[in-house]
Design an enzyme around this catalytic site. Structure first.
Site, PDB file in Angstrom:
ATOM      1  N   GLU A 183       0.809  -1.224   0.000  1.00  0.00           N
ATOM      2  CA  GLU A 183       0.000   0.000   0.000  1.00  0.00           C
ATOM      3  C   GLU A 183       0.839   1.270   0.000  1.00  0.00           C
ATOM      4  O   GLU A 183       0.791   2.043   0.961  1.00  0.00           O
ATOM      5  CB  GLU A 183      -0.837   0.058   1.283  1.00  0.00           C
TER       6      GLU A 183
ATOM      7  N   CYS B 239      -0.430  33.479  10.645  1.00  0.00           N
ATOM      8  CA  CYS B 239      -0.150  34.128  11.915  1.00  0.00           C
ATOM      9  C   CYS B 239       0.228  33.105  12.983  1.00  0.00           C
ATOM     10  O   CYS B 239      -0.532  32.859  13.924  1.00  0.00           O
ATOM     11  CB  CYS B 239      -1.354  34.945  12.352  1.00  0.00           C
TER      12      CYS B 239
HETATM   13  C1  LIG Z   1      -0.473   5.904   5.511  1.00  0.00           C
HETATM   14  C2  LIG Z   1      -0.724   4.498   5.202  1.00  0.00           C
HETATM   15  C3  LIG Z   1      -0.173   3.922   4.057  1.00  0.00           C
HETATM   16  C4  LIG Z   1       0.755   4.667   3.144  1.00  0.00           C
HETATM   17  O1  LIG Z   1       1.938   5.039   3.778  1.00  0.00           O
HETATM   18  P1  LIG Z   1       3.102   5.745   2.944  1.00  0.00           P
HETATM   19  O2  LIG Z   1       4.140   6.008   3.954  1.00  0.00           O
HETATM   20  O3  LIG Z   1       2.525   6.990   2.370  1.00  0.00           O
HETATM   21  O4  LIG Z   1       3.536   4.779   1.897  1.00  0.00           O
HETATM   22  C5  LIG Z   1      -0.499   2.626   3.779  1.00  0.00           C
HETATM   23  N1  LIG Z   1      -1.311   1.902   4.584  1.00  0.00           N
HETATM   24  C6  LIG Z   1      -1.849   2.423   5.696  1.00  0.00           C
HETATM   25  C7  LIG Z   1      -2.751   1.603   6.531  1.00  0.00           C
HETATM   26  C8  LIG Z   1      -1.564   3.728   6.057  1.00  0.00           C
HETATM   27  O5  LIG Z   1      -2.083   4.229   7.165  1.00  0.00           O
END
Ligand SMILES: *Cc1c(COP(=O)(O)O)cnc(C)c1O
Length: 435
Positions: free
Chosen positions: A291, A362
């Site tokens: 992911e 600000c």
């Molecule tokens: C934020 C997140 C990602 C992506 O993380 P990156 O550091 O942007 O690659 C993937 N999976 C979950 C569950 C996340 O919370």
């Protein structure tokens, strides 16, 4: 030369992105302005898809973690490249729907999905929920049952792996608001609870150990913990989980000090570890899901500002103020995040003045970067802050009632707006003026 392959220098000495002059873009669209290179977003998607295929064959899926930058234009690109999608809210899901994203490839994350969000996602027939807590599992089961549906879920697990990164973006350890810990028995209880739900199909498990990580070992370590948990589940319940989602978190280069690992090596090592342990434990090879968010879009984006006030405080520091700041990039005030910047109309000149880039909000803390070398920044210059494609637009706000900047996408040396600049009218659009 400028950290991202999208960037270059033209004969005028100006910074270019996707082959276009950034000074011209700033003139045409006004500032602050987010500019992104479509080719690099596509290339980053393909690096993941190709590396995973090479290392693991067809039993893999790459989700774009859309919280890094969610808008219809970007989600369409991710969909065309064959990515799945990670959403964490009804708003991100709605954006995916409006982008025509295939719903069966959408995974819904988050540690506190509301009942309404779950109902929305069930009605859209999303591919999978990543369930975070028992209450949520009960809600999903109830809503699925009411709708005569069987809903797929993964369980979010805390593998207890310490990724060496900033504390705020470390999520795999036991003191985290996300997921079920293995060592306390919570994770196992969640598996049992899920298996008893009539309207839920438990596909597998998920972990996400943090963000902006530059080492392979924490990922491999997490994969090992996850596989041994899958084995324990099989041994105790007889159920073989088919999906293993290892999250995102792969680091990107914000400054010359950052040193990311190659995708092939990173994905190859993870795939090897999964393969080896699945064989050892006699488990079916799970579908591997990754992911990435940041590493898909960060390097493809820059932010252009106009420099206004330059304030030299003798013996202390020089503040160079720009026409944006924490409202369009809150990452320095939140995390002290490192950034690189270039005076776009002096990109061929030596950066030898150490200054602090300040925003216009600000708040004394409203800085983009401290102690950064720029080439003689002066009022009227265009400043480019680099590698802002992730977690900038998506974290932007209207603080001080500042309208959000436009986002321009470059493809084949042509520019197009993918998100319009907000107007003052947009800023007050929900204000109720009648008594
Ligand atoms: C934020 C997140 C990602 C992506 O993380 P990156 O550091 O942007 O690659 C993937 N999976 C979950 C569950 C996340 O919370």
């Amino acid at each position: 030369m400028f950290l991202s392959e999208s960037l270059g220098l033209n004969e005028k000495g100006n910074l270019t992105i996707g082959g276009l002059d950034t000074v011209d873009l700033a003139e045409k669209y006004k500032t602050p302005l987010y500019v992104m290179d479509e080719e690099l977003i596509r290339k980053n998607c393909r690096l993941y898809l190709d590396s995973l295929k090479k290392a693991y064959g067809d039993n893999g899926l790459v989700l774009y973690a859309s919280k890094a930058f969610s808008c219809i234009g970007v989600l369409k690109i991710a969909a065309q490249e064959g990515m799945g999608l990670d959403v964490v809210s009804g708003g991100e899901l709605y954006t995916a729907k409006k982008a025509g994203f295939p719903m069966d490839k959408v995974y819904f994350h988050g540690n506190n999905k509301t009942y309404d969000e779950i109902e929305f996602a069930v009605s859209e027939n999303i591919g999978c929920f990543v369930a975070d807590n028992i209450g949520e599992i009960c809600d999903i089961d109830e809503i699925a049952s009411k709708n005569n549906k069987i809903v797929n879920i993964l369980l979010r697990i805390k593998p207890g792996v310490d990724a060496h990164t900033h504390d705020f973006i470390k999520t795999g350890q036991i003191d985290s608001k996300f997921g079920f810990a293995i060592e306390t028995g919570e994770a196992f209880d969640a598996v049992k609870k899920t298996l008893s739900c009539k309207s839920i199909n438990l596909l597998g498990i998920h972990c996400h150990i943090g963000s902006q990580i530059f080492e392979i070992e924490p990922f491999v370590e997490a994969a090992k913990v996850m596989l041994s948990f899958m084995k324990a589940v099989r041994d105790e319940t007889g159920v073989e989980l088919s999906h293993l989602n290892l999250g995102g978190g792969y680091g990107v280069q914000y400054t010359k000090d950052d040193d990311p690992i190659g995708y092939d090596e990173y994905i190859g090592d993870i795939a090897k570890a999964v393969r080896k342990l699945a064989e050892k434990y006699q488990l079916k090879m799970p579908k591997i899901i990754m992911e990435p968010g940041r590493s898909i879009v960060a390097s493809a984006g820059i932010t252009l500002y106009k420099i206004g006030a330059v304030k030299e405080i003798p013996g202390i520091r020089t503040y160079v103020s720009v026409d944006g700041g924490m409202a369009d990039n809150p990452r320095y005030i939140m995390y002290g995040a490192p950034y690189s910047a270039v005076v776009a109309n002096k990109a061929d000149q030596k950066a030898d003045r150490i200054v602090t880039i300040a925003g216009k909000c600000c708040e004394s803390g409203d800085l983009i970067q401290e102690n950064i070398a720029l080439a003689n920044p002066e009022k009227g210059d265009v400043l480019a802050v680099l590698v802002t494609g992730a977690y900038n637009y998506s974290m932007s706000s209207n603080y001080n009632r500042i309208p959000k900047p436009a986002v321009v996408m470059i493809k084949d040396k042509k520019d197009r707006i993918i998100v319009k600049r907000e107007s003052y009218e947009d800023v007050i659009r929900n204000d109720v003026s009648e008594e």
